[in-house]
Design an enzyme around this catalytic site. Sequence first.
Site, PDB file in Angstrom:
ATOM      1  N   HIS A 241     -16.914 -20.585  -7.110  1.00 39.95           N
ATOM      2  CA  HIS A 241     -15.654 -20.281  -7.817  1.00 39.95           C
ATOM      3  C   HIS A 241     -14.707 -19.413  -6.972  1.00 39.95           C
ATOM      4  O   HIS A 241     -13.554 -19.742  -6.768  1.00 39.95           O
ATOM      5  CB  HIS A 241     -15.958 -19.506  -9.103  1.00 39.95           C
ATOM      6  CG  HIS A 241     -16.922 -20.153 -10.026  1.00 39.95           C
ATOM      7  ND1 HIS A 241     -16.581 -21.147 -10.927  1.00 39.95           N
ATOM      8  CD2 HIS A 241     -18.243 -19.927 -10.223  1.00 39.95           C
ATOM      9  CE1 HIS A 241     -17.641 -21.494 -11.626  1.00 39.95           C
ATOM     10  NE2 HIS A 241     -18.657 -20.786 -11.230  1.00 39.95           N
TER      11      HIS A 241
HETATM   12  O1  RIB Z   1     -17.004 -17.388 -13.991  1.00 40.54           O
HETATM   13  C1  RIB Z   1     -17.095 -17.295 -12.592  1.00 40.54           C
HETATM   14  C2  RIB Z   1     -16.807 -15.912 -12.130  1.00 40.54           C
HETATM   15  O2  RIB Z   1     -17.756 -15.017 -12.713  1.00 40.54           O
HETATM   16  C3  RIB Z   1     -16.955 -15.728 -10.613  1.00 40.54           C
HETATM   17  O3  RIB Z   1     -16.075 -14.731 -10.170  1.00 40.54           O
HETATM   18  C4  RIB Z   1     -18.389 -15.275 -10.462  1.00 40.54           C
HETATM   19  O4  RIB Z   1     -18.562 -14.450  -9.311  1.00 40.54           O
HETATM   20  C5  RIB Z   1     -18.575 -14.451 -11.708  1.00 40.54           C
HETATM   21  O5  RIB Z   1     -18.087 -13.154 -11.412  1.00 40.54           O
END
Ligand code: RIB
Length: 317
Positions: A241
């Site tokens: 992500h």
């Molecule tokens: O939902 C994904 C996010 O939540 C990303 O930033 C991952 O590192 C968690 O922090």
Amino acid sequence: MTSLIIDTDPGVDDAFALALACASPEIDLLAVTTVFGNASLETTTRNALRVLALCGRTDVPVAMGAERPLVYPQVHEAELVHGSDGLSGRAHLLPSGGAAPVEADAVELMARLLRAATEPVTIVPIGPLTNVALLLAAHPGLRGKIERLVVMGGAVSGGNTTARAEFNLWSDPEAAHRVLVEERVPTVLVPIDLTFQCMVERPWLDRLAAAGPLGETLVGLTADYVAHYTAFFGKECTILHDAIAVAEAIRPGLLRTRTYPVEVDCAFGPSRGALVVDRREPEIIATFGSKLARSLEIAVETDVDEVREFLLARLAG
Ligand code: RIB
Ligand code: CA
């Protein structure tokens, strides 16, 4: 050259995001600020220092930020995804780094860097938005020194932490509301609806691991994180992500966006922390109006092969 501050809660995908920024010649990484989220503030800070040491960037200052949400406590649950130490239990395999966080806290350091900047700075929050909310509340006069926020977070169609909420917004809904709804700083939101499209599978991870020591070490951090998404999708895969948000900061326009009216649900109900998006046709909204408080640029699609190859090429060095 893009001046960047990354606000982060490492976190396996955060580690890939930091490594991507360090591997990108277009980026002047001014600082890394840490926040609670995937692990405690102490752990996310230690992990950030270790990842920067891995990337040979102990010159980048690391400042500690919020250890808890703005208003209400939030039970921290991310060990199931990122492991007990935030890096699949493998943090000890990284160089200790030796460096320590700077004396200044995250808000102080961000404010100092913005004040000194001769060009506006891009801030990339890839964890809960607590530090950025505090920065904007304490230093409203510095809004004009922020080029844009590229925020990883939110879910348009369905959450990953609850039925409706994505982890970063769920972790501190009030901070998310401050930054994404009440503020008017130019912002691109990179939701999980987009990042899920950019899933990487075992062959991609194997190519990265085979590319050299950095790639091998990064992939070595992914065991718990891959296990979580493998169970989620029934095939060996994972979702980086935060690296996708940093990729957009490096290459503006890599992600195609649309603007929607949005809200963040801060009520104590089943959708607390949810991003509420009005996706009715623009003509309908123009005619009947939207009750939602802010029009926000949201990343909706990209060339996923281009993103995967960009990440691989940069992280493979
Ligand atoms: O939902 C994904 C996010 O939540 C990303 O930033 C991952 O590192 C968690 O922090
Ligand atoms: Ca994160």
